[in-house]
Enzyme design. Structure first.
Site, PDB file in Angstrom:
ATOM      1  CG  ASP A 134      36.192  34.174  41.123  1.00  0.00           C
ATOM      2  OD1 ASP A 134      36.796  35.245  40.974  1.00  0.00           O
ATOM      3  OD2 ASP A 134      36.591  33.096  40.672  1.00  0.00           O
ATOM      4  CD1 TRP A 165      39.290  35.367  43.207  1.00  0.00           C
ATOM      5  CD2 TRP A 165      41.297  35.544  42.245  1.00  0.00           C
ATOM      6  NE1 TRP A 165      39.792  36.592  43.530  1.00  0.00           N
ATOM      7  CE2 TRP A 165      41.017  36.738  42.955  1.00  0.00           C
ATOM      8  CE3 TRP A 165      42.504  35.441  41.556  1.00  0.00           C
ATOM      9  CZ2 TRP A 165      41.920  37.809  43.005  1.00  0.00           C
ATOM     10  CZ3 TRP A 165      43.395  36.508  41.600  1.00  0.00           C
ATOM     11  CH2 TRP A 165      43.102  37.662  42.311  1.00  0.00           C
ATOM     12  CG  ASP A 166      35.881  30.055  39.497  1.00  0.00           C
ATOM     13  OD1 ASP A 166      36.419  29.272  40.291  1.00  0.00           O
ATOM     14  OD2 ASP A 166      34.718  30.463  39.646  1.00  0.00           O
ATOM     15  CG  LEU A 167      37.701  33.159  34.165  1.00  0.00           C
ATOM     16  CD1 LEU A 167      37.417  34.570  33.678  1.00  0.00           C
ATOM     17  CD2 LEU A 167      37.270  32.132  33.121  1.00  0.00           C
ATOM     18  N   GLY A 170      41.911  27.914  36.065  1.00  0.00           N
ATOM     19  CA  GLY A 170      41.900  27.058  34.889  1.00  0.00           C
ATOM     20  C   GLY A 170      43.184  27.154  34.100  1.00  0.00           C
TER      21      GLY A 170
END
Length: 406
Positions: A134, A165-167, A170
């Site tokens: 991120d 962006w990670d979240l 997912g």
């Protein structure tokens, strides 16, 4: 029941946030998620935050409700086991989530040679396969230069603490995985899905109009401080030293805010002086925020947080108090983290604490129980027996050879 994905088997070989949160979302809606862990732990096994004894609360949080299989990924026989688990038969199996390199032993082509209809979701950094997180994606996209106080030097970045962006990867990954599974049921065709964080960030900025804004204007958006870009919104101090975030995007939000604070006449006078119409145009509220803010600062600053909360109750005013996480988990109002609605779950290491389930609710249906984080490698024997049909003797041999850990 909310176990909508019951019967679906997903194999996950991944670390950090994006891919594990994809598996988490699916597990919390009833899917069987089998996590492949390197013996001794992957790079996120001990990530902070940690409990006092060093147990990773991060790892527990992202992997609750899953099964853990510990395999030595350095040994050829261990790698073969992972491939067999990912490609094990079953109409609702053959779904694989990973952030391993696209051309390694877990490449889609190698897996498809064992099961042609496999669906592989591969979370990536940049589309060329180079790593990103991120913080580096945000840096490259210019986001830290839009964040922070307005008087900060233009070239001094301010990072965000939320791994956006990670979240998003997912959640978007779970959506893409299930979409590909649906298509496979219709066509019998598997596929690889590649989801780079960089592309997710770029497309999101495009969806929000921010790429077009820069391309058409030729200039970057300046820092906004705590102001809401394009509408009315900012933090305001109360008489008792608290701060509230107050936003008025819709006509009702603006009307109720002005009315409850007793600013109707003052706002009407300002509209007449400026030739503006704040009720019908949120852009006008943003454009003239410098003239509007002093009126609201005075009205809000003359009242306590409790007085304002009572005043806003039952209206369309959009607001929330600024709190620390510690305050949020101790509060009991609508803004609180509702830990009393979370099941208290005992996790490995002896830690028991309120543990969230799925964010979505399904009115009229019983919620899917929140499962604990797995004991590291604690499901190895059962999974190898149930999924691959390995006997006790073969599992014992693999354990003795250090290929697996029981």
């Amino acid at each position: 029941m909310t176990a909508l994905l019951k019967g679906l088997r997903i194999v996950e070989a991944a670390s950090f946030i994006a891919a594990p949160s994809c598996g988490l979302h699916c597990a919390q809606l009833g899917a069987e998620v089998i996590r492949i862990d390197a013996i001794g732990g992957g790079p996120d096994r001990n990530r902070w935050p940690q409990a006092a004894d060093g147990e990773s609360l991060y790892w527990q949080g992202l992997n609750k409700g899953k099964k853990s299989v510990a395999i030595d990924l350095r040994q050829p026989e261990g790698r073969e086991l992972v491939q067999r688990l990912a490609t094990a038969p079953g109409d609702n199996a053959g779904l694989f989530v990973t952030n391993f390199p696209a051309d390694g032993f877990l490449s889609h082509d190698r897996l498809a040679a064992l099961r042609p209809d496999i669906v592989t979701l591969r979370i990536m950094g940049w589309r060329d396969g180079t790593p990103a997180v991120d913080y580096t994606v945000n840096a490259a996209m210019g986001i830290p230069l839009m964040t922070g106080p307005t008087d900060l030097p233009a070239d001094e970045p301010v990072n965000s603490v939320l791994p956006t962006w990670d979240l998003m990867a997912g959640a978007y990954g779970a959506f893409s995985l299930l979409a590909a599974h649906h298509a496979r049921r219709e066509t019998g065709i598997g596929r690889e899905i590649r989801l780079p964080l960089g592309d997710l960030a770029a497309t999101t900025l495009g969806h929000l109009g921010q790429l077009a804004e820069v391309l058409l204007s030729g200039v970057d958006r300046p820092r906004q401080g705590n102001d809401l870009f394009g509408a009315f919104g900012r933090d305001f101090a109360t008489a008792d030293g608290r701060r509230l975030m107050i936003v008025a995007i819709t006509t009702r939000q603006w009307r109720d805010l002005v009315t409850t604070l007793g600013l109707t006449d003052a706002i009407a006078s300002l509209e007449q002086a400026l030739g503006a119409s704040f009720a019908s145009d949120e852009g006008e509220r943003y454009r003239h925020r410098g003239a509007l803010y002093p009126l609201f600062e005075a009205a809000i600053g003359a009242r306590s947080e409790a007085d304002l909360a009572a005043l806003f109750e039952g209206t369309g005013v959009c607001w929330a108090p600024y709190r620390s996480v510690r305050e949020a988990v101790r509060a009991t109002d609508r803004f609180a983290v509702q830990t009393d609605a979370m099941a208290t779950v005992a996790h490995p290491g002896g830690h028991a604490y309120p543990t969230p389930g799925a964010a979505a609710s399904f009115p009229g249906a019983d919620p899917q129980p929140t499962g604990p984080a797995p004991r590291f490698g604690g499901d190895t024997e059962a999974v190898l027996a149930d999924v691959l049909g390995l006997g006790e003797g073969e599992i014992g041999r693999l354990n003795d050879a250090g290929v697996i850990a029981l």
